[in-house]
Write a protein that holds these residues in place. Structure first.
Motif, short mmCIF file in Angstrom:
data_model
loop_
_atom_site.label_atom_id
_atom_site.label_comp_id
_atom_site.label_asym_id
_atom_site.label_seq_id
_atom_site.Cartn_x
_atom_site.Cartn_y
_atom_site.Cartn_z
N PRO A 51 38.24 27.77 -58.74
CA PRO A 51 38.48 26.81 -57.66
C PRO A 51 39.83 26.12 -57.82
O PRO A 51 40.38 26.04 -58.91
N SER A 52 40.34 25.61 -56.71
CA SER A 52 41.61 24.89 -56.75
C SER A 52 41.41 23.55 -57.45
O SER A 52 40.29 23.06 -57.59
N PHE A 53 42.50 22.94 -57.87
CA PHE A 53 42.43 21.65 -58.54
C PHE A 53 41.83 20.60 -57.62
O PHE A 53 41.03 19.76 -58.04
N GLY A 54 42.18 20.65 -56.34
CA GLY A 54 41.63 19.71 -55.37
C GLY A 54 40.12 19.83 -55.26
O GLY A 54 39.40 18.83 -55.20
N LYS A 55 39.60 21.07 -55.23
CA LYS A 55 38.15 21.26 -55.15
C LYS A 55 37.46 20.77 -56.41
O LYS A 55 36.36 20.22 -56.35
N LEU A 56 38.11 20.96 -57.56
CA LEU A 56 37.53 20.45 -58.80
C LEU A 56 37.45 18.92 -58.77
O LEU A 56 36.45 18.33 -59.18
#
Length: 80
Positions: A51-56
């Motif tokens: 997952p992207s950092f934003g989703k994390l």
């Protein structure tokens, strides 16, 4: 991680694919330079679904009060 020359990989592709499917990572070289990596399908899927950092950040179990309030520095009163 084992390195295999491209000419040897072409000659024994089936055996190299079997090794990759078993979990081994194989580096394919051409004229001594690393050109590609052969990995299993499962490893590729695992790596491609990171997952992207934003989703994390959005999925983090953060509750009210976990993050301190931001305080702005006082404004300058001097004129320039």
């Amino acid at each position: 991680m084992q390195e295999v020359q491209l000419k040897d990989a072409k000659a024994s592709l089936s055996a190299i694919v079997d090794r990759a499917a078993a979990g081994e990572e194989i580096v394919i070289t051409r004229h001594g330079r690393k050109e590609a990596v052969l990995i299993s399908w499962d490893e590729f899927r695992r790596l491609s679904t990171v997952p992207s950092f934003g989703k994390l950040l959005m999925s983090a179990p953060v509750e009210a009060g976990d993050i301190p309030e931001r305080h702005e520095p006082p404004h300058r009163s001097e004129e320039f």
